[in-house]
Scaffold this motif. Structure first.
Motif, short mmCIF file in Angstrom:
data_model
loop_
_atom_site.label_atom_id
_atom_site.label_comp_id
_atom_site.label_asym_id
_atom_site.label_seq_id
_atom_site.Cartn_x
_atom_site.Cartn_y
_atom_site.Cartn_z
N GLU A 7 1.36 -1.35 0.00
CA GLU A 7 0.38 0.00 -0.18
C GLU A 7 0.99 1.59 -0.04
O GLU A 7 0.64 2.04 -0.67
N GLU A 8 1.74 1.45 0.43
CA GLU A 8 2.93 2.12 0.60
C GLU A 8 3.43 2.72 -0.83
O GLU A 8 3.65 3.65 -1.04
N ARG A 10 2.14 2.07 -3.90
CA ARG A 10 1.00 2.34 -4.16
C ARG A 10 0.59 3.53 -4.14
O ARG A 10 0.32 4.45 -5.12
N GLU A 11 0.67 4.24 -2.61
CA GLU A 11 0.90 6.18 -2.48
C GLU A 11 1.91 6.44 -3.11
O GLU A 11 1.73 7.38 -3.54
N THR A 14 1.20 6.53 -6.15
CA THR A 14 0.16 8.25 -7.49
C THR A 14 0.31 9.66 -6.53
O THR A 14 0.04 10.30 -7.55
N LYS A 15 0.84 8.76 -5.74
CA LYS A 15 1.30 10.71 -5.35
C LYS A 15 2.80 10.88 -5.59
O LYS A 15 3.48 11.61 -5.57
#
Ligand SMILES: Cc1cc2nc3c(=O)[nH]c(=O)nc-3n(C[C@H](O)[C@H](O)[C@H](O)COP(=O)(O)O)c2cc1C
Length: 297
Positions: A7-8, A10-11, A14-15
């Motif tokens: 999930e990190e 993924r962040e 995206t960011k």
């Protein structure tokens, strides 16, 4: 050091890189080295001063380091029976005076494909997050790229190309097409815009502008700010390919460093938070018909 959780990642995807991991040096460097109209006035005065000072002019004409006290061995350079590539290298020159000409779309196609197209495809297997084997393809390009991540994109400012309306196009190597970015322009209108944006571009009948842009996150995600080094280095590889390919077709390429970044960004219709212009090159038919330039040795 620890590995990031999915999930990190993924962040991150995206960011982008979080501000606190590093200070976005690349972006700050890009922003702070933009050419702006106000700065250009001071810059123009500076250039005039430096170019009218003999000391600086003499220094600029001798950009060579020598080690006078060390022993040397003279290189053995072949100048007679040279290869096609060596001839191309000798003949590459930045053109400043151009002939009227129309570029064949086939020549533009070849320049794009052989400079940054997809030249080889290889199937590979990777293991996904759930331990499944999945097949992916690795797409090879004509230039080396740190991590094989190919951060660049290529835009075409078509002026005098057979069968294409003057306008802005994007090279899509995946489908081997050029895609329209803007509606067509009248040639004079597009040229007028170019003379406004590119302070370093002589007003001559250019055939096409080839703008190398970069999507830094493709490499930043792996290399953080060091990616910006690779972005500039790799753009040089592409630019040299373009220059030599154009030379092989009797054309010349002028690299242009004098341009207003923000205005080029809006001409290309790109979002500078994602994609930035790196290296503009303009292609023309040189007036000089000199075919071969003798090597300096
Ligand atoms: C990064 C870069 C930016 C350049 N910018 C300009 C420019 O804005 N205007 C221009 O007339 N020439 C520009 N040039 C062309 C140089 O003046 C030219 O390469 C140099 O004089 C050597 O000549 P040659 O390319 O014919 O070997 C640029 C070259 C490079 C590599």
């Amino acid at each position: 050091m620890r590995f990031l959780k999915p999930e990190e990642y993924r962040e991150l995807l995206t960011k982008g890189i979080p501000e606190n991991v590093e200070e976005r040096i690349g972006e700050i460097f890009f922003e702070n080295t933009k050419l702006r109209r106000l700065f250009k006035q001071y810059y123009g005065v500076h250039l005039k001063n430096i170019l009218s000072t003999p000391y600086f002019v003499q220094r600029m004409l001798l950009p060579f380091k020598t080690l006078p006290s060390s022993e040397g061995r003279r290189l053995e350079i072949e100048t007679g029976n040279i290869t096609f590539l060596e001839k191309l290298i000798l003949n590459r020159r930045s053109p400043y005076k151009l002939k009227d000409h129309i570029m064949d779309f086939k020549i533009l196609s070849n320049i794009l494909y052989y400079s940054y197209g997809i030249t080889k495809k290889k199937e590979m297997e990777i293991i996904d997050e759930w331990n499944n084997k999945i097949k992916v393809f690795y797409y090879y390009r004509p230039t080396p790229s740190a991590g094989g991540l190919y951060p660049h994109e290529i835009y075409i400012i078509a002026l005098r190309v057979s069968g294409i309306d003057p306008g802005i196009y994007h090279y899509n190597p995946f489908e081997s097409i050029i895609e329209k970015v803007s509606s067509s322009y009248k040639l004079r209108v597009l040229e007028g815009k170019l003379w406004e944006i590119f302070t370093g571009l002589p007003e001559e009948p250019w055939l096409v502008g080839i703008i190398i842009t970069a999507i830094p996150n493709r490499q930043v995600i792996k290399y953080f700010s060091r990616a910006y080094r690779f972005i500039f280095l790799e753009a040089g590889h592409i630019a040299q390919n373009i220059s030599l390919l154009a030379t092989a077709n009797g054309l010349g390429v002028l690299p242009v460093g004098g341009y207003y970044d923000d205005e080029l960004i809006s001409l290309l219709n790109i979002d500078q938070r994602i994609e930035i212009p790196i290296y503009p090159l303009f292609v023309g038919k040189p007036k000089s018909t000199k075919k071969e330039i003798k090597s300096g040795y």
